[in-house]
Design an enzyme around this catalytic site. Structure first.
Site, mmCIF file in Angstrom:
data_model
loop_
_atom_site.group_PDB
_atom_site.id
_atom_site.type_symbol
_atom_site.label_atom_id
_atom_site.label_comp_id
_atom_site.label_asym_id
_atom_site.label_seq_id
_atom_site.Cartn_x
_atom_site.Cartn_y
_atom_site.Cartn_z
ATOM 1 N N LYS A 131 0.838 -1.205 0.000
ATOM 2 C CA LYS A 131 0.000 0.000 0.000
ATOM 3 C C LYS A 131 0.869 1.248 0.000
ATOM 4 O O LYS A 131 0.564 2.230 -0.676
ATOM 5 C CB LYS A 131 -0.915 -0.004 1.226
ATOM 6 C CG LYS A 131 -1.774 1.253 1.349
ATOM 7 C CD LYS A 131 -2.745 1.177 2.513
ATOM 8 C CE LYS A 131 -3.579 2.452 2.603
ATOM 9 N NZ LYS A 131 -4.609 2.383 3.658
ATOM 10 N N HIS A 158 -10.798 -24.457 -38.010
ATOM 11 C CA HIS A 158 -11.988 -24.071 -37.243
ATOM 12 C C HIS A 158 -12.274 -25.054 -36.110
ATOM 13 O O HIS A 158 -13.382 -25.555 -35.953
ATOM 14 C CB HIS A 158 -13.197 -23.918 -38.156
ATOM 15 C CG HIS A 158 -13.071 -22.785 -39.124
ATOM 16 N ND1 HIS A 158 -12.925 -21.471 -38.733
ATOM 17 C CD2 HIS A 158 -13.038 -22.772 -40.481
ATOM 18 C CE1 HIS A 158 -12.816 -20.695 -39.791
ATOM 19 N NE2 HIS A 158 -12.885 -21.464 -40.872
#
Length: 523
Positions: free
Chosen positions: A134, A276
């Site tokens: 932090k 595909h």
């Protein structure tokens, strides 16, 4: 400046501490880390001496103290913060080096008990890491030994760690805490009432690392990115090294995975061509060239612009043959210099090298996913992956006619291919080569007809072929279609209420049929 070092994994920690001490940074530490540093001749202050409060509760409480968290959280640019530190006699902590109790490694051990798991849940470590992360502008927080060299280099060069590096370290720290907490949640929420561990936790916490953002998704109006598992399996697609060609697309990656997963199923030299998401040609051969030549024959039209995978190093002769067609992606465990030269002038061909995992007669096994996931509206479907491998001993002959030894081998080959063909799947094969593939139709009859049409277009005879059906024939009509096309032997799961009718039809038509007892739907 002060550095606090408290690590479970001691890799590189002495060298890091020596570098910190060498530029005048005071060392604070805990427990085993402190003893290791002292044994290495480094001056180190125990955290208990620094805080004036002893470790207690078998070490559960040692760093949860204002002199630790105040030193980490105080903003150096706020006078009131610094005045508070001075008032309470708290020194800043400018470098934090923490890796956490080995929770993941502990629960991965056979026989791990809930008590073992609980004792390896770190409390003080994550709390310190969060505080330091932090306050990243003032504190460099290191959570992995791989980060040590860069920090050492920057400290030696300028006496401080750059803001850019500190922010990156902060992000890595929060990611580590997130992954750690997710591992705890996954484990604890998978425990059943009797203490055994289930496969599916009550809360699923996905942990993936972004490899790259893609130009677009399945279609140009969609955005996309490519992620890998936090701990990827060796030999899997995400471990690939791209040796040549332009950036992979979303569809390239999806099709490449289909080809790679299929080719890994064969122990002899094999080639898989995918278009595909469906294999349009699969074959075995004495070498990559023969395997490719046979796979290409199945459906030359669909092979144009396809994805090609080999399970053997790609050599010059095979590469020169592949280079004659348009190919999007080419994968192999290795590429010889001659193979690379064959594609040197083809900038659009992506070459992917995927290293084999070491050891074992079947090194591919470790490269399989354990779980499959499919996204649905606001939810996930999770299942164990379809890793079942059919053995010759699993086959049950249900007709009067018996398959020949060659047909049995082709049945196993066809079954492996059918596993990677979208359902409904019908696959004709002969002599280790696909002869016709029908995929993804709403009717199994249509898949069978399409497979026959594909063979006709490729000018391949289906006489004497074997056929694999990924699910049972609900009526005899599907069987009649493949036998009319020339099949002499069929493999299917069985399990239909009309199995006797279909078996009788096979006997009537004079073909062999075996049941696998396993279905391979692939939607």
């Amino acid at each position: 400046m002060n550095a606090l070092l408290s690590v479970s994994d001691k890799t590189g920690i002495v060298e890091l501490a020596q570098a910190l001490h060498g530029i005048g940074i005071r060392l604070l530490s805990t427990g085993g880390t402190a003893r290791l540093l002292a044994d290495a001749g480094l001056p180190v202050t125990e955290v208990a001496d620094h805080t004036g409060f002893p470790e207690m509760l078998d070490g559960r409480v040692k760093t949860l103290h204002p002199k630790v968290h105040g030193g980490l959280l105080a903003r150096r640019d706020l006078p009131e913060h610094m005045a508070a530190l001075e008032q309470h006699g708290i020194a800043t902590i400018d470098v934090l080096v923490v890796n956490l109790y080995p929770f993941e490694a502990t629960v991965a051990k056979p026989g791990c008990t809930l008590e073992d798991a609980i004792e390896n849940i770190d409390i003080g470590g994550p709390a310190m890491v969060r505080s330091a992360a932090k306050n990243w502008k003032d504190v460099a927080v290191l959570t992995d030994a791989s980060q040590y060299p860069q920090v050492i280099e920057e400290l030696k060069a300028g006496g401080k760690v750059s803001d850019q590096t500190k922010f990156a370290l902060s992000v890595a720290a929060f990611n580590r805490i997130s992954n750690y907490d997710a591992a705890i949640s996954d484990y604890l929420s998978s425990l059943r009432e009797d203490g055994s561990q289930g496969l599916f936790p009550a809360q699923a916490n996905g942990r993936f690392v972004k490899l790259q953002e893609l130009r677009y998704g399945e279609n140009p109006h969609q955005q996309a990115a490519f992620y890998r598992d936090l701990y990827p399996a060796p030999g899997s697609l995400v471990t690939a090294q791209q040796l040549h060609g332009k950036e992979l697309s979303y569809n390239n990656i999806a099709d490449a995975d289909a080809a790679w997963e299929c080719v890994k199923g064969f122990e002899t030299p094999a080639c898989v061509i995918v278009k595909h998401a469906n294999p349009c040609g699969v074959a075995l051969g004495k070498d990559p060239l023969e395997a490719y030549s046979k796979a290409f024959q199945t459906d030359p039209t669909s092979a144009f612009g396809g994805i090609i995978a080999f399970n053997r190093p790609l050599d010059g002769p095979a590469a020169q043959q592949v280079a004659k067609q348009f190919v999007e992606v080419l994968m192999a465990p290795e590429f010889t210099p001659e193979a690379l030269a064959a594609f040197a002038g083809k900038a659009n061909v992506r070459l992917l090298k995927i290293a084999l995992p070491p050891g074992g007669a079947r090194p591919w096994d470790k490269g399989q996913n354990f779980m499959d996931v499919k996204r649905v509206g606001s939810g996930l479907l999770m299942q164990t992956a379809d890793n079942h491998e059919l053995q010759l001993s699993d086959l049950k002959v249900v007709t009067r006619k018996q398959p020949s030894p060659q047909e049995l081998q082709d049945l196993l080959f066809a079954w492996k291919v059918a596993k990677y063909v979208k359902s409904n799947a019908i696959v004709f094969c002969k002599d280790g080569m696909t002869m016709g593939v029908g995929a993804g139709q709403m009717s199994r009859l249509d898949s069978a007809r399409i497979a026959s049409i594909k063979a006709q277009h490729a000018k391949l005879s289906l006489q004497g072929t074997v056929v694999a059906s990924d699910a049972f024939f609900p009526f005899r009509d599907g069987l009649d279609v493949v036998v009319d096309a020339g099949a002499s032997c069929v493999i299917q799961p069985g399990g239909s209420m009309r199995d006797p009718e279909v078996i009788a039809a096979a006997d009537e038509r004079g073909v062999a049929m075996v049941f696998s007892g396993v279905r391979h739907f692939r939607h």
